[in-house]
Enzyme design. Structure first.
Site, PDB file in Angstrom:
ATOM      1  N   PRO A 295       0.826  -1.211   0.000  1.00  0.00           N
ATOM      2  CG  PRO A 295       0.043  -0.987   2.195  1.00  0.00           C
ATOM      3  CD  PRO A 295       0.834  -1.896   1.302  1.00  0.00           C
ATOM      4  NE  ARG A 334      -3.374  11.781  -7.625  1.00  0.00           N
ATOM      5  CZ  ARG A 334      -4.640  11.535  -7.401  1.00  0.00           C
ATOM      6  NH1 ARG A 334      -5.383  12.407  -6.744  1.00  0.00           N
ATOM      7  NH2 ARG A 334      -5.193  10.434  -7.837  1.00  0.00           N
ATOM      8  CB  CYS A 365       1.527  30.294 -18.096  1.00  0.00           C
ATOM      9  SG  CYS A 365       2.121  31.694 -17.183  1.00  0.00           S
TER      10      CYS A 365
HETATM   11  N1  LLP Z   1       2.862  -1.490  -6.091  1.00  0.00           N
HETATM   12  C1  LLP Z   1       3.041  -1.221  -7.394  1.00  0.00           C
HETATM   13  C2  LLP Z   1       3.776  -2.133  -8.232  1.00  0.00           C
HETATM   14  C3  LLP Z   1       2.509  -0.041  -7.934  1.00  0.00           C
HETATM   15  O1  LLP Z   1       2.674   0.206  -9.226  1.00  0.00           O
HETATM   16  C4  LLP Z   1       1.801   0.858  -7.092  1.00  0.00           C
HETATM   17  C5  LLP Z   1       1.267   2.098  -7.620  1.00  0.00           C
HETATM   18  C6  LLP Z   1       1.670   0.539  -5.737  1.00  0.00           C
HETATM   19  C7  LLP Z   1       2.207  -0.661  -5.268  1.00  0.00           C
HETATM   20  C8  LLP Z   1       0.950   1.434  -4.762  1.00  0.00           C
HETATM   21  O2  LLP Z   1      -0.385   1.603  -5.071  1.00  0.00           O
HETATM   22  P1  LLP Z   1      -1.309   2.487  -4.104  1.00  0.00           P
HETATM   23  O3  LLP Z   1      -1.489   1.708  -2.828  1.00  0.00           O
HETATM   24  O4  LLP Z   1      -0.594   3.759  -3.859  1.00  0.00           O
HETATM   25  O5  LLP Z   1      -2.558   2.662  -4.841  1.00  0.00           O
HETATM   26  N2  LLP Z   1       0.155   8.702  -9.794  1.00  0.00           N
HETATM   27  C9  LLP Z   1      -1.125   8.026  -9.638  1.00  0.00           C
HETATM   28  C10 LLP Z   1      -0.970   6.706  -8.918  1.00  0.00           C
HETATM   29  C11 LLP Z   1      -0.064   5.758  -9.627  1.00  0.00           C
HETATM   30  C12 LLP Z   1       0.077   4.478  -8.880  1.00  0.00           C
HETATM   31  C13 LLP Z   1       1.129   3.643  -9.505  1.00  0.00           C
HETATM   32  N3  LLP Z   1       1.414   2.435  -8.840  1.00  0.00           N
HETATM   33  C14 LLP Z   1      -2.072   8.940  -8.888  1.00  0.00           C
HETATM   34  O6  LLP Z   1      -1.702  10.047  -8.561  1.00  0.00           O
HETATM   35  O7  LLP Z   1      -3.211   8.567  -8.648  1.00  0.00           O
END
Ligand code: LLP
Length: 441
Positions: A295, A334, A365
């Site tokens: 997570p 985002r 801008c």
């Molecule tokens: N493990 C892997 C292999 C991942 O690619 C990710 C997130 C995570 C764990 C963690 O996932 P989480 O628990 O944070 O959902 N920039 C995007 C989010 C991209 C997530 C990419 N991978 C945003 O701002 O929503």
């Protein structure tokens, strides 16, 4: 608002985080500034760790997906809470090691890891590397051989689970740059290839089905597909996976359209995963694997807020009112990337009822430079402090210097104390790497 003891409206009607009044905070830490509630980060790490301990006999490891928010202090907190972390670049690995993070509790990800990054991972004796390409297997085997070591690896597979989220952050569909599909023989073939490598020890598989997912069924479906796959591999290749890494992805509250989950409530995700895994493994008489989860967002998103100062206010009659702040897409891209929604409030009038719908604009801008579109807010005045909630994940970590704006500092608030964990940038930082060739001088 999603309040808790460490994020609430205080007696003065001010927003308070980590025991610190945000109106007082900005006198010491000028806006724009990210503020993190240390207690929340700790509670989230603890709840995940304890659930693995209590529900799965401790046969697993929680990794904080540090792409969500990476800086030395956060690695310290996470290490202190006795969980591991994952990194996706040499930069994240370097930061974690600089913070003294135990290397054996770090996993490395990436669909195109650079030779240099793999080098650094091997040299620090990283816990495991999640391989995502044939070329990476070759390179890693050769490099581990040169060092006379055997490196633990996992293979990233794609279970083909469709999770309900924004398509940009869905990663386990059939068409994905990540992983090897388990719906055909793709993942099986790379398994056979990896098992031939002398300097690599394949311990199991990794998958990650996406991000900001609330439905437990998405995760239990991934468990089903992964166990089916591991059982098939045992039969076909006589290889029994010992580790199953299911990635991250648990959703968080941004606005009242999202579920509100308390730290304790997040245990339910792991409980559902564990229950499904136990049932499936029992069904196939498959030994329970070492369970890894990653997570990121759920550990830090709701821990963080961003404080801005309201500047220009512009009303376009019968169309929209723009309230501009001293930040924007450079501290939070985002909305520009995913049309993400956020909750905003005025820090000194946090208990006041909203009276209008406004769009919080940034100072870049670019028309798409919006922090929150169409949010309810009391009538804001220039100079007031505006707080945007749930900005702890993927804000600082995706910030940029667009328009040569400063990436804001980050403050850690804990039991009424606050201090910088990331200094705000200065003009000097912005020009530090600029060079003027002799002929232009
Ligand atoms: N493990 C892997 C292999 C991942 O690619 C990710 C997130 C995570 C764990 C963690 O996932 P989480 O628990 O944070 O959902 N920039 C995007 C989010 C991209 C997530 C990419 N991978 C945003 O701002 O929503």
């Amino acid at each position: 608002m999603n309040t808790r003891p460490t994020l609430k409206v205080n007696d003065k009607g001010h927003l308070e985080i980590g025991g610190c009044d945000t109106v007082e905070l900005v006198a010491r830490f000028p806006t724009p500034v990210y503020v993190f509630d240390e207690q929340y980060i700790r509670d989230m790490c603890a709840v995940y760790r304890e659930t693995i301990e209590n529900e799965y006999g401790g046969n697993g490891l929680v990794l904080y997906a540090s792409k969500a928010f990476s800086c030395k202090a956060v690695y310290k907190i996470v290490a202190d809470e006795k969980i591991g972390c994952d990194v996706v670049s040499g930069g994240e690995l370097y930061t974690a090691l600089q913070a003294g993070f135990p290397a054996d509790k770090i996993y490395m990800h990436g669909n195109n890891k650079l030779r240099q990054e793999l080098c650094e991972a091997l040299d620090c004796k990283i816990g495991a590397i999640v391989v995502d390409a044939y070329s990476e297997l070759d390179m890693l085997d050769e490099m581990a051989g040169e060092r006379g070591m055997v490196q633990d690896i996992l293979i990233r597979v794609n279970p083909g689970v469709e999770a309900h989220t924004h398509h940009f952050i869905q990663t386990a569909k059939t068409d994905s740059k990540f992983g090897f599909s388990i719906s055909d023989d793709t993942a099986e073939k790379i398994t056979a290839y990896a098992l031939q490598k002398k300097n690599l020890r394949l311990t199991g598989y990794h998958c990650h089905i996406g991000s900001q997912i609330f439905e437990k069924q998405s995760f239990t479906l991934a468990v089903d597909k992964m166990t089916d796959f591991m059982v098939r591999i045992r039969k076909d290749l006589n290889f029994t996976a010992k580790t199953l890494n299911l990635g991250g992805g648990y959703g968080v509250w941004y606005t009242d359209e999202d579920k509100k989950i308390t730290p304790a409530g997040y245990a339910e995700y792991l409980k559902a995963i564990v229950a499904e895994l136990k049932e499936k493994c029992a069904q196939y008489d498959f030994p329970l694997p070492y369970l890894v989860v990653e997570p990121g967002r759920s550990i830090v998103a709701e821990a963080g807020i961003t404080l801005y100062t309201v500047g220009a206010i512009k009303e376009i009659p019968n169309v929209k009112k723009y309230v501009a702040v001293d930040g924007g897409m450079f501290d939070n891209p985002r909305y520009a990337l995913y049309q993400s929604k956020y909750t905003a409030l005025l820090a000194a009038r946090a208990d006041e009822k909203p009276e209008e719908i406004v769009t919080i604009a940034g100072k870049c801008c670019e028309s798409g430079d919006i922090v929150c579109a169409d949010v309810p807010l009391p009538a804001a005045k220039s100079g007031e402090i505006l707080a945007v909630l749930s900005t702890g994940a993927y804000n600082y970590s995706m910030a940029s210097n667009y328009n040569r704006n400063f990436i804001p500092g980050a403050v850690l608030a804990y039991k009424g104390n606050a201090e910088y964990i990331v200094k705000p940038q200065t003009y000097e930082d912005l020009t530090r790497n600029d060079l003027i060739p002799e002929r232009l001088k």
